[in-house]
Design an enzyme around this catalytic site. Sequence first.
Site, short mmCIF file in Angstrom:
data_model
loop_
_atom_site.label_atom_id
_atom_site.label_comp_id
_atom_site.label_asym_id
_atom_site.label_seq_id
_atom_site.Cartn_x
_atom_site.Cartn_y
_atom_site.Cartn_z
N HIS A 84 0.82 -1.20 0.00
CA HIS A 84 0.00 0.00 0.00
C HIS A 84 0.86 1.26 0.00
O HIS A 84 0.32 2.37 -0.11
CB HIS A 84 -0.98 0.00 1.18
CG HIS A 84 -0.35 0.15 2.53
ND1 HIS A 84 -0.23 -0.90 3.41
CD2 HIS A 84 0.18 1.21 3.17
CE1 HIS A 84 0.32 -0.49 4.54
NE2 HIS A 84 0.59 0.80 4.42
N ASP A 115 0.92 -7.76 1.39
CA ASP A 115 1.23 -6.36 1.61
C ASP A 115 2.74 -6.10 1.60
O ASP A 115 3.31 -5.67 2.61
CB ASP A 115 0.61 -5.89 2.93
CG ASP A 115 0.50 -4.38 3.01
OD1 ASP A 115 0.77 -3.72 1.99
OD2 ASP A 115 0.14 -3.87 4.07
N SER A 231 4.71 4.51 9.81
CA SER A 231 5.60 3.40 10.11
C SER A 231 5.38 2.21 9.20
O SER A 231 6.06 1.20 9.34
CB SER A 231 5.42 2.97 11.57
OG SER A 231 4.11 2.48 11.78
#
Length: 1225
Positions: A84, A115, A231
Amino acid sequence: MSEVAVEEESIIMKEDLCMEIDPPFKENLATAEDWRKALSKVVPAVVVLRTSACRAFDTESAGCSSATGFVVDKRRGIILTNRHVVKPGPVMAEAMFVNREEIPVYPIYRDPVHDFGFFRYDPGAIQFLSYEEIPLAPDAASVGVEIRVVGNDSGEKVSILAGTLARLDRDAPQYKKIVSHGGRLTESNFKKWASEYATDALCAREKQSRDGYNDFNTFYMQAASGTKGGSSGSPVIDWQGRAVALNAGSKLSSASAFFLPLERVVRSLKFLQEGGYYSTTTWAAVTIPRGTLQVTFLHKGFDETRRLGVQHETEQLVRNSTPPSETGMLVIDSLVPGGPAHNHLEPGDVLVRMNGEVVTQFLKMETLLDDSVEQKIELQIERGGTPLTVDLLVQDLHSITPDHFLEVGGAVIHSLSYQQARNFRFNCGLVYVSEQGYMLSRAGVPRHSIIKKFAGEGISRLEDLISVLSKLSRGARVPLEYIHYKQRHQRKGIFFLIRKGKGKKKKHAGSSTFMDIPGLLAWELQKSEEASLSEDNLQKKGHYYAIGVNCLGLELTMSITYSYNALWEHICGFLSQFYTVQSVLVTIDRHEWYAPPQIYKRDDRSGLWTAKLALQQESPLLISGIYPVENHAGSCSSEVSPKDYRPEQVSQESTDGVTTMEISGELVAEGPNAQDDSDNGTKKGRVEENSSEDGNVVADCSLNERREERLDESRSVEDTVLRDYHGAAPVEATSVAERVIEPTLVMFEVHVPSSCMLDGVHSQQFFGTGVIVYHSQTMGLVAVDKNTVAVPVSDVMLSFAAFPIEIPAEVVFLHPFHNFALVAYDPSALGAAAASVVRAAELLPEPALRRGDSVFLVGLSRSLQATSRKSIVTNPSAAVNIGSSDVPRYRATNMEVIELDTDFGSTFSGVLTDERGRVQALWGSFSTQLKYGSSSSEEHQFVRGIPIYKISQLVDRITSGTEGPPRLINGLQRPMPCIRILEVELYPTLLSKARSFGLSDAWIQALVKKDPLRRQVLRVKGCFAGSKTENLLEQGDMVLAINKQPVTCFRDIEDACQSLDNSSHDDGKLDLTIFRQGNEIELLVGTDVRDGNGAKRAINWCGGILQEPYPAVRALGFLPEEGHGVYVARWCHGSPAHRHGLFALQWIVEVNGKPTPNLDTFVDVTKAIEHGEFVRVRTIHLNGKPRVLTLKQDLHYWPTWELRFDPETAMWRRKVIKSLDSGVV
């Protein structure tokens, strides 16, 4: 028992319990010095990633964000981060190392499911930093391992958070994005959402429920490290400096962080490293094999699998074939329709073997699938205790991952990805609207829609849509059918044949209809060989099979031989394939608001998406020029009422003005697709192009062949409609005024393109009522308030109360002060029938209305029905006092309006007439903001009467050919008048208060004698910056007289300005007598001449929309001395302006040290700047605060272009000033 024995037994029980839930903890032997050494190696390899998603694509919206990544291959320059962060669509990104060296990075891979993704960079670009790559050690992760998360947490340069791995087998988190403002979480939204949902640690932009990215078919690790935004992509390291996991997201309510295991990451990295050549500018496109069955699995414990029916022998087999730590099996959670497993597997199936191997872990399952792409694979499952074996073809996952998109009219359209198909339960590859842009949003097509038909042609692939576009011209209006996942089960009306028997030899027993599945307890048969087939009878009579039949008579077969319960379950499953199809009318842009349709395709070698024209040069859409509105694909004549064309053989059910019909297994709903928001207190609203509240629906004539036969009778139908409007069965008007004025009223539907929202316009959609003030064979003029038509950069559609027809119109005049605009239409577009009933209203500017006069307030409802009521004038000269809004926009000033005792509410506009239907005032809408405290505000509107005298004067000047700048209207050049004004904002003060300020009795008596009713004096509130009144008049000045004549109202000043135009000795100045601080002063003040064009030019540079400062900005009284010709009106999401903070409400006064006093100079300066260069920009905010910022010019995704109005052709022209590849555009 002794206390020691009790304690020992307690410890044993806890250890046993721990063994059942989690593996034993590993002992942490690392010291503080060990961690210091590890972090000293790790920190230099961790980078801050600043990304700009240049276009909405797949699961991601356009926007800017920051995240974290880390170097995993120093020699090749590979950075690992989250998917993402890399984004599935176009992205521009920079990486900043710990020593503040910043370099561009380019995506080389993003996993279609998991991811993680990779950026590449040029290792030679890092000149001042010594760093090493961070090794990946997926096997080092275990419960109890102490870890550190090193990254850009909450925007910090470097943040190190400690934690301990608590779980290795957590389900993949389900993210739900949070509503925020400007990319930052708000306290109220945090409290509302954080306690309920796991939140994406990076992208907190908007609330999404089922349309965002989520990982699946993998375990995640969990630790209480409390990571936050920024983060994402951080390395999770152990004391040896090895990355054991990848930080992905967090649950804010419990400070839990979720980490992605690295096994699949290591596999992909090896493919990239072995993929071939690499250089500083290109990367060899590497194909990483990824297989899929389009099935989502969940890991369920053995206790759950037993309840699902898994046999004891099967569980024993699995336990004996797996490590003792294994606690469950893989169970199917969902399947994507049309995928390899569709109709073969079902939710609840428990996976036992794959290609003969017992599979209980995601990693082993995915390894087998990735190694078997385009090959058959054998699955052994148990379904309710019954063993089954199926052979399925493993699909290439990359083949259902879109790598190109179409950009047209601001919309982004591409094939439906596996991610979104899984979210919405649609087939992969359908034509999907990722961003609706202007063209589709104007028609009411929402994001995440699936386009099924366009201009009468079926759309199954993106190429089909492009083919249809190539045949259309500017201004064409064509039907579009789409489906949306939120409306898939609305208004079903489906016929079923229920057939008795164990085979297909029996005759059918009957047929039945039903509308609501939960309410179906019995079948009411139309024909039957049995007396009744109720639920009880169905259960008694044994087996049945069903064939679904839609309402057009097309059979859709649905399996055979079911018991009643099984039949019921399959019918419910059968209904899931039916979707409510919405039908709307799409208008192809008549003006050049946007670039021509382009195809963007991903280039993994460069990391960019390359663009090319989607259409051939000879396509009508690319031919310059403006065209009248056309109807395509067999659409009905625009002069014919749509209710005369309903197909007779189609069964219809009409509810609330919505007609539904089932076609080819999909439900077509034609009518409003959004709720009527006319009562929400705002002017903004949507009037659906294909419907009205009275149920008249413009249907797509291509839906049924019988419609074409009816079109041959258009003349007779037209006559019938005309008779309906002339007294066959008319709705009886309540007054003479209503009957007289109704043929002159017009409903406005106004849309403003998002690419050019100029002059501070606060919405993209407006509606309201106007009145025809001039009508001839060559031109029609309609007067309307400026809260309906706010800017000239807009698309205007007119619907006439006199006849059911809708035609386009053009804004030709916007009054600088008064709240009205004039819009022109082409009478020839009405047709003979409509032209015979449409007429102009009779205007009655004199005598002016007085207190106590009776008037008729007449307007239109949303269904174009005239509505009127008799009212009394309570105040004919109320001064408008509207404060400035947060973003400067038009506000009525120096105006007196009419107030009534009763009206129809704040959203009802129209006209005020006398008893004979003569128009005395325009009942218009005024826009304002209600402010609460210092930080919050709310849009508001109110309605008042606008005296017709000014409109009447302006119409006379236009029709008489008064001198002025020419403008093309309906093919004829016409001079448009200019208005001489005193650019100063005034407000009235009672003479009683003026006396307290020291105004003499002589002047008070003179003003009372001039106007005994108002008894007021005008005071200066402020002068327009850049006007001729600036530095002459001061705030608080009282204007007593002009040219020695007392002044008491705004009209006195307007008349004095107008007299200068009629004077042969015009120097453009007025002799003002003012009262200032106890003294009378004579001043010679100049006037300004303004046209009614509004904004005529805009420039888009780096995603910032620039224009000259408009009157609402100048009314604030401030323009920078350094230069004020380049004002930032808007900015685009995902652009360099967004990324670097070049926001609205400021002027650009310098670029790279060179002054930019006007737009022409700005263009000359920026044309010399090349792609990828950093630009130093000096700005001055609206509050006077200067600022210097830098931004990186991106000509690839954000070329510099200009939009300019051409009065010779009455067209808004788009011209590219500078782009990376001018040949593309």
